[in-house]
Design an enzyme around this catalytic site. Structure first.
Site, PDB file in Angstrom:
ATOM      1  N   ARG A 260      46.126  69.077  88.092  1.00 23.28           N
ATOM      2  CA  ARG A 260      46.730  69.626  87.146  1.00 23.28           C
ATOM      3  C   ARG A 260      46.858  71.015  87.647  1.00 23.28           C
ATOM      4  NH1 ARG A 260      48.464  65.560  84.801  1.00 23.28           N
ATOM      5  NH2 ARG A 260      48.904  66.985  83.096  1.00 23.28           N
ATOM      6  N   THR A 261      47.657  71.256  88.411  1.00 25.93           N
ATOM      7  CA  THR A 261      47.740  72.671  88.976  1.00 25.93           C
ATOM      8  C   THR A 261      49.295  72.602  89.315  1.00 25.93           C
ATOM      9  OG1 THR A 261      47.007  74.073  90.641  1.00 25.93           O
ATOM     10  CG2 THR A 261      47.286  71.745  91.226  1.00 25.93           C
ATOM     11  N   THR A 262      49.591  73.773  90.012  1.00 23.28           N
ATOM     12  CA  THR A 262      50.921  74.332  90.662  1.00 23.28           C
ATOM     13  C   THR A 262      50.772  74.681  92.274  1.00 23.28           C
ATOM     14  OG1 THR A 262      51.877  74.715  88.646  1.00 23.28           O
ATOM     15  CG2 THR A 262      53.124  75.269  90.854  1.00 23.28           C
TER      16      THR A 262
END
Lengths: 217, 212
Positions: B13-15
């Site tokens: 859950r990241t960019t």
């Protein structure tokens, strides 16, 4: 906004889709792609029109289950024309959105459909409303929906400016739809756009080969 | 399982993003590590060095990704001594890919490898699930879905170093605004023939958009 149905047997045809609506200086643009698919595997229609006219200057875009959306719109058109006869004047855009919202909220267990409503009325000028899956109604300046919309949130946030001209807004909407169709496999076909202003309604259809191309295409 | 994922640090859950420009690469990431609904680290730097001019961006399970980065860092050290010069970016990417592919059932990590070498200049490699591709730019993590349209529209070849840095900062900012699992600060690493520069952009210095 819409959950993409993956089991074709229980859900039938669903509009994996990309829809958007945006307000510009003096009017509003509403548009969509034109693909209908069954379970994300088979394109059942390449040229379906998801922008439906519910009154002279009020249009809706549907997303989610195609059957549910068509049924709701049919009921909404009836309620709206009856309402405008009673009021002896054209309905407000918020009236159209509220009618859709009532139907979606009261039947939320059975339905899986969401709508964008865009139009122009004398009282409040150009407006855009979103009715989501469970029946929430909110007003926004620009909004996107459908499975393809996830890919263009960044683009819309970055590129939308309030009070654009009609040409700028049309270009913005065409670009956004083209980008979403490029990344979402259940959105595609042609881009249907409708421009609504005080003066009237203009339909623009951008076929696949005339859509803007980007760096890797 | 979902509860196991929630209990452990989850960086999927990241960019993360990496792009090539004329003369080098820029890598960027957000700084949020979440375990379920909780943010367990709000200042995690997900850009990890593999060698002096080769970095990787981590996403997926925090433990898996960090372990792969550490192992490849060691392997690259040995390799560069053996060949007597700085390793190629492709070599680093291949080492990452070999681990990702061999353990693809047990691990869930996606590393984007980017860097500069004398032979081919700036390069970006994606190593998702054990494939290896060279791309002009790569985005990853949950926040990446929201910015595919933006990067497709805005990326073009021949950007300068400053333009590329601004492009990465804008992309991260847009993704962090829309993805609940990305947020915090933005970490940027710029690598070219002259060296490696690390930067942090704090939350209040990130670009804002029309509705903020």
């Amino acid at each position: 906004m819409e959950k993409l149905c993956t089991d074709p047997r229980t859900r039938g045809v669903s509009t994996g889709t990309t829809i958007l609506a945006a307000i510009f200086d003096g009017g509003v643009v509403i548009g969509s792609d034109s693909r209908a698919s069954i379970g994300g595997e088979y394109v059942s229609s390449k040229t379906i029109n998801k922008v439906i006219q519910v009154h002279d200057r009020i249009f809706c875009c549907m997303a989610g289950s195609l059957a549910d959306a068509q049924a709701v719109i049919k009921a909404a058109k009836f309620h709206l024309s009856f309402h405008s006869v009673q009021m002896e004047s054209p309905p407000l855009v918020i009236a159209a959105a509220s009618v859709l919202k009532d139907l979606c909220y009261k039947n939320k267990e059975e339905l899986q459909a969401g709508f964008l409503t865009a139009g122009w009325d004398k009282k409040n000028g150009p407006q855009v409303y979103v009715v989501s899956l469970g029946g929430m109604l909110i007003s926004q300046q620009v909004t996107i929906g459908g499975s393809g919309s996830t890919f263009i949130y960044g683009y819309v946030d970055a590129k939308y400016k309030p009070n654009m001209t009609k040409e700028e807004c049309l270009q913005f909407a065409t670009n956004a739809l083209a980008l979403a169709m490029g990344r979402d496999n259940v959105s595609g076909g042609v881009a249907h756009l409708v421009v609504i202003t005080e003066k009237g309604v203009e339909h623009v259809v951008v076929p696949g080969d005339k859509l803007p191309r980007f760096h890797d295409e | 399982t979902l509860s196991q994922q929630a209990a452990s640090g989850e960086m999927g859950r990241t960019t993360i993003i990496a792009i090539e420009f004329d003369g080098g690469v820029v890598l960027g990431s957000d700084s949020r590590v979440s375990a379920g609904a909780s943010v367990v680290n709000r200042v995690m730097n997900k850009l990890s060095p593999l060698h002096e001019k080769i970095y990787c961006a981590l996403s997926g399970s925090a433990a898996d990704a960090q372990t792969i980065a550490e192992i490849v860092n060691y392997q690259l050290d040995v390799h560069s001594i053996e060949i007597g010069e700085d390793p190629q970016v492709r070599s680093a990417a291949t080492l990452v890919r070999n681990i990702s592919y061999k353990y693809k059932e047990e691990m869930s990590a996606h590393l984007i490898v980017a860097g500069w070498d004398r032979r081919n200049g700036g390069q970006v490699y994606a190593t998702l699930k054990g494939l290896l591709t060279h791309q002009p730019f790569a985005v990853g993590g949950s926040g990446s879905s929201y910015v595919y349209g933006f990067v497709d529209a805005e990326y073009h070849r021949g950007m300068s170093r400053e333009e590329s840095q601004q492009f990465v900062i804008n992309t991260l900012s847009l993704a962090m605004n829309r993805d609940g699992s990305s947020g915090g600060v933005a970490y940027i690493v710029t690598i070219d023939e002259h060296g490696t520069e690390e930067q942090v952009i704090l939350g209040n210095q990130l670009p804002t958009f029309f509705d903020q």
